[in-house]
Design a protein around this motif. Structure first.
Motif, short mmCIF file in Angstrom:
data_model
loop_
_atom_site.label_atom_id
_atom_site.label_comp_id
_atom_site.label_asym_id
_atom_site.label_seq_id
_atom_site.Cartn_x
_atom_site.Cartn_y
_atom_site.Cartn_z
N ALA A 12 0.85 -1.19 0.00
CA ALA A 12 0.00 0.00 0.00
C ALA A 12 0.88 1.24 0.00
CB ALA A 12 -0.90 0.01 1.24
N PRO A 13 0.45 2.30 -0.67
CA PRO A 13 1.24 3.52 -0.67
C PRO A 13 1.34 4.10 0.73
CG PRO A 13 -0.94 3.93 -1.57
CD PRO A 13 -0.81 2.45 -1.40
N LEU A 14 2.56 4.43 1.13
CA LEU A 14 2.77 5.02 2.45
C LEU A 14 2.50 6.51 2.36
CD1 LEU A 14 6.04 3.19 3.45
CD2 LEU A 14 3.75 2.74 4.29
N GLN A 15 1.72 7.02 3.25
CA GLN A 15 1.38 8.42 3.25
C GLN A 15 2.13 9.14 4.35
OE1 GLN A 15 -2.79 9.10 3.24
NE2 GLN A 15 -3.23 7.46 1.81
N LEU A 16 2.43 10.41 4.08
CA LEU A 16 3.12 11.20 5.08
C LEU A 16 2.29 11.30 6.33
CD1 LEU A 16 4.55 14.13 2.94
CD2 LEU A 16 5.83 12.27 4.00
N GLY A 17 2.92 11.02 7.46
CA GLY A 17 2.22 11.17 8.74
C GLY A 17 2.08 12.63 9.10
N VAL A 150 2.61 8.78 16.64
CA VAL A 150 3.97 8.65 16.12
C VAL A 150 4.90 9.43 17.04
CG1 VAL A 150 5.49 9.10 14.17
CG2 VAL A 150 3.12 8.36 13.77
N LEU A 151 5.99 8.79 17.44
CA LEU A 151 6.88 9.37 18.44
C LEU A 151 8.04 10.09 17.76
CD1 LEU A 151 6.88 6.29 20.84
CD2 LEU A 151 5.55 8.40 21.07
N SER A 152 7.87 11.37 17.59
CA SER A 152 8.95 12.18 17.03
C SER A 152 9.96 12.50 18.13
CB SER A 152 8.38 13.49 16.46
OG SER A 152 7.86 14.30 17.52
N ARG A 153 11.05 13.08 17.74
CA ARG A 153 12.06 13.46 18.73
C ARG A 153 11.48 14.43 19.75
NH1 ARG A 153 17.25 16.50 16.44
NH2 ARG A 153 15.59 18.03 16.07
N GLU A 154 10.60 15.32 19.27
CA GLU A 154 10.03 16.33 20.16
C GLU A 154 8.95 15.76 21.08
OE1 GLU A 154 11.88 17.99 16.65
OE2 GLU A 154 10.17 16.59 16.83
N SER A 155 8.20 14.76 20.59
CA SER A 155 7.04 14.29 21.35
C SER A 155 7.29 13.02 22.16
CB SER A 155 5.88 14.02 20.39
OG SER A 155 6.16 12.90 19.56
N ARG A 156 8.39 12.32 21.87
CA ARG A 156 8.58 10.98 22.46
C ARG A 156 8.53 10.99 23.98
NH1 ARG A 156 12.66 9.86 20.02
NH2 ARG A 156 11.94 8.30 18.50
N ARG A 157 9.31 11.87 24.60
CA ARG A 157 9.42 11.82 26.05
C ARG A 157 8.08 12.09 26.74
NH1 ARG A 157 13.46 15.53 29.87
NH2 ARG A 157 12.78 14.62 31.87
N ALA A 158 7.41 13.16 26.35
CA ALA A 158 6.15 13.52 27.00
C ALA A 158 5.07 12.48 26.74
CB ALA A 158 5.69 14.90 26.50
N THR A 159 5.01 11.97 25.51
CA THR A 159 3.98 10.99 25.18
C THR A 159 4.20 9.69 25.95
OG1 THR A 159 3.73 11.94 22.97
CG2 THR A 159 2.89 9.70 23.31
N MET A 160 5.44 9.22 26.01
CA MET A 160 5.71 7.98 26.72
C MET A 160 5.48 8.14 28.22
SD MET A 160 6.16 5.78 24.47
CE MET A 160 6.44 4.50 25.70
N GLN A 161 5.84 9.27 28.77
CA GLN A 161 5.57 9.50 30.19
C GLN A 161 4.08 9.44 30.47
OE1 GLN A 161 7.43 13.28 31.10
NE2 GLN A 161 9.37 12.34 31.69
N ALA A 162 3.29 10.05 29.60
CA ALA A 162 1.84 10.04 29.79
C ALA A 162 1.28 8.63 29.65
CB ALA A 162 1.18 10.97 28.78
N ALA A 163 1.74 7.90 28.63
CA ALA A 163 1.23 6.54 28.41
C ALA A 163 1.57 5.64 29.60
CB ALA A 163 1.81 5.97 27.12
N ARG A 164 2.80 5.71 30.07
CA ARG A 164 3.17 4.88 31.22
C ARG A 164 2.36 5.25 32.45
NH1 ARG A 164 8.85 6.38 29.39
NH2 ARG A 164 9.44 4.72 27.92
N ARG A 165 2.09 6.54 32.60
CA ARG A 165 1.32 6.98 33.75
C ARG A 165 -0.11 6.46 33.70
NH1 ARG A 165 1.62 7.54 38.89
NH2 ARG A 165 0.38 9.24 39.78
N TYR A 166 -0.73 6.49 32.52
CA TYR A 166 -2.09 5.97 32.40
C TYR A 166 -2.14 4.46 32.67
CZ TYR A 166 -4.10 10.27 30.48
OH TYR A 166 -4.57 11.56 30.31
N VAL A 167 -1.13 3.74 32.21
CA VAL A 167 -1.08 2.30 32.50
C VAL A 167 -0.96 2.07 34.00
CG1 VAL A 167 0.28 0.19 32.22
CG2 VAL A 167 -0.14 1.67 30.24
N ALA A 168 -0.14 2.88 34.65
CA ALA A 168 0.04 2.74 36.10
C ALA A 168 -1.26 3.08 36.84
CB ALA A 168 1.17 3.64 36.58
#
Length: 378
Positions: A12-17, A150-168
């Protein structure tokens, strides 16, 4: 892992995120600068809660497969991802998983993207469970386009912290969850990350009587509303949500936004203010209507178009004579929404004698709409 036992029909054609946010403006239908309407109403919290497995993974490839041949042939998008971290459920770091994507407007990825994936077992889907008959394909994702974390360099840290917190938080005793959810909601609203702030706003919109913010959080959230570095859509939606919950008096903040915001963001504020027309806000928007900025005047003409808003009829009767067609047309729309006899009289006059034929036709059309609505209400 081997490829699932379904027939590949080509890549399938990959589209820009890209980040697509949904901002609910709390009783405002206006479009918002920096935001696009999309189907999804899911939040990061709800995606995690509704999933059997949550992983951080890298996209290896994206293929389209035929899931069923014959007249009812259906194609399924199958992602292959490499697990980098398991946040919830079973899984092994380094494992390669084939994942079926299911739904309308599914999330799009580039090969090599690192992202969060929220997976359900195929046995939960009547439509997809047969895909798992070989045992190799077990998981599917219902993530919509704007649920692609999608975890960009700018968003990775904050997004992962939030996701881990919600799981906890899911594992916490019930009596401790409310406070933990309040803290993360406020943190995400103040994060300046559009996707995370939007997620928190979605949680607020569906929280019902359970408040995810308190009076003590208001000073922090007012700073968000006043922060020009935060998306105007987030600022507007947050103000509307706080006002609806009785945590702030709306007028001072709407007036400040209307007076201080510039450019396209100002147009978004004007439209949103139309859902909060107190006398003070109404007067401010009418001042904008009578100003020299044509784009702002057109937006204001629509914003003051609230049923029974008699204070706007005379200003709109002047705006309908504007040399700018956009302002005149918007004034017609506003008068039609007001719907009073005074508004109808202005439209009738424009329909009969306005010098611009296109304005006459538009006024005539608006009158027909008003008559139809009047007949239906009888």
């Amino acid at each position: 892992l081997k490829r699932p036992a379904v027939l590949a029909v080509g890549r399938a054609p990959l589209q820009l995120g890209g980040l697509i946010a949904v901002l609910c403006l709390v009783a405002s239908p206006a479009s918002v600068s920096h935001a696009h309407l999309a189907k999804s109403t899911s939040s990061l919290r709800s995606l995690i809660a509704e999933s059997d497995v949550v992983v951080r993974a890298r996209v290896i490839e994206l293929d389209t497969y035929i899931a069923q041949r014959g007249p009812d042939e259906k194609r399924r998008s199958i992602l292959r991802v490499k697990v980098l971290e398991v946040l919830k459920g079973p899984g092994v770091v380094g494992e390669e998983l084939p994942v079926s994507q299911h739904g309308h407007g599914v999330a799009h990825y580039e090969s090599g993207d690192e992202a969060l994936f929220f997976l359900r077992h195929l046995s939960q889907s009547r439509e997809l469970h047969e895909l798992g008959s070989t045992g190799e394909l077990q998981w599917y994702s219902t993530q919509e386009r704007d649920d692609a974390y999608v975890l960009s360099r700018e968003s990775r840290r904050a997004t992962m912290q939030a996701a881990r917190r919600y799981v906890a938080i899911e594992k916490m005793p019930t009596d401790k969850r409310a406070e933990a959810l309040r803290r993360i909601t406020v943190k995400l609203l103040a994060s300046r990350d559009l996707q995370l702030a939007t997620s928190a706003l979605r949680d607020m919109s569906r929280s019902g009587k359970v408040s995810l913010v308190s009076k003590a959080d208001v000073p922090t959230l007012i700073k968000v509303i006043d922060d020009p570095q935060t998306s105007i859509g987030v600022r507007i939606a947050l103000l509307a949500a706080l006002q609806r919950r009785g945590l702030v008096e709306g007028d001072p903040h709407w007036l400040r936004l209307l007076r201080r915001t510039k450019g396209a963001d100002r147009l978004a504020v004007i439209h949103a203010a139309g859902a909060h027309l107190s006398p003070a806000v109404n007067a401010e928007v009418i001042d904008i209507l009578m100003g020299t900025d044509a784009a702002a005047s057109a937006a204001a003409a629509i914003a003051v178009g609230a049923p029974g808003n008699t204070a706007a009829v005379v200003p709109l009767s002047k705006a309908i004579l504007s040399e700018n067609p956009r302002v005149a047309m918007s004034a017609i729309r506003g008068l039609g929404k007001i719907g009073t006899e005074g508004a109808r009289a202005v439209l009738a006059s424009a329909a009969a004698s306005h010098p611009d034929a296109s304005v006459r036709r538009r006024a005539q059309a608006e009158l027909r709409v008003m008559e139809t609505h009047r007949g239906e209400s009888r």
